[in-house]
Design a protein around this motif. Sequence first.
Motif, PDB file in Angstrom:
ATOM      1  N   ARG A 184       0.842  -1.216   0.000  1.00 64.97           N
ATOM      2  CA  ARG A 184       0.000   0.000   0.000  1.00 64.97           C
ATOM      3  C   ARG A 184       0.869   1.256   0.000  1.00 64.97           C
ATOM      4  O   ARG A 184       0.544   2.236  -0.664  1.00 64.97           O
ATOM      5  N   ASP A 185       1.979   1.231   0.739  1.00 63.47           N
ATOM      6  CA  ASP A 185       2.856   2.410   0.797  1.00 63.47           C
ATOM      7  C   ASP A 185       3.508   2.711  -0.539  1.00 63.47           C
ATOM      8  O   ASP A 185       3.893   3.857  -0.806  1.00 63.47           O
ATOM      9  N   GLU A 186       3.650   1.702  -1.393  1.00 62.40           N
ATOM     10  CA  GLU A 186       4.265   1.906  -2.704  1.00 62.40           C
ATOM     11  C   GLU A 186       3.281   2.420  -3.749  1.00 62.40           C
ATOM     12  O   GLU A 186       3.686   2.838  -4.829  1.00 62.40           O
TER      13      GLU A 186
END
Length: 192
Positions: A184-186
């Motif tokens: 998700r952070d990417e």
Amino acid sequence: MAFDPTATAVVVVDMQNGFCHPNGSLYAEPSEAAVEPVTALVDRARDAGASVVYTRDVHPPEQFDETHYYDEFDRWGEHVVEGSWDAELLADLDVREEDHVVEKHTYDAFYRTDLEGYLDAHGIADLLICGTLANVCVLHTAGSAGLRDYRPVVVEDALGYITEEHREYAVDHADWLFGETATRDEVAFEST
């Protein structure tokens, strides 16, 4: 990994009572644990202007009565039967009127559904795929998307599964064979 929200959909696979609620017929604790990460991804995507698609695995009671080989009730037991509480999307999901809900009868959300028509009609090329089960409906839907020339990106920290090995297999297979994976952070959305 940047996505144009006007050409991107988050595809939330089978986050239903039967799989994600403790009283569900095929409940798996990691599927329940995926609710928060899936919801957070949907919220970010929606805020950026991306489309949101939910799939529902639904089986008419007689679906497998005349089949030669393919019988999910034989493999998994009776589950997500049409019209049942088991088959409903989780109440914890923020499903909105503008979201598209696809009812499917197999592991693959493209097989004999309106998903491809919806994506094409809305100019969607990139799919952020999350939900449950990682190595079953998520993987089959992602593979089918790739074969149809969509860009399937499996969001590896927004997946439900039965065992960690199943999740790892699905992520590795998706990344190696037909798509991409991301956390998700990417995932980032371009400004429109």
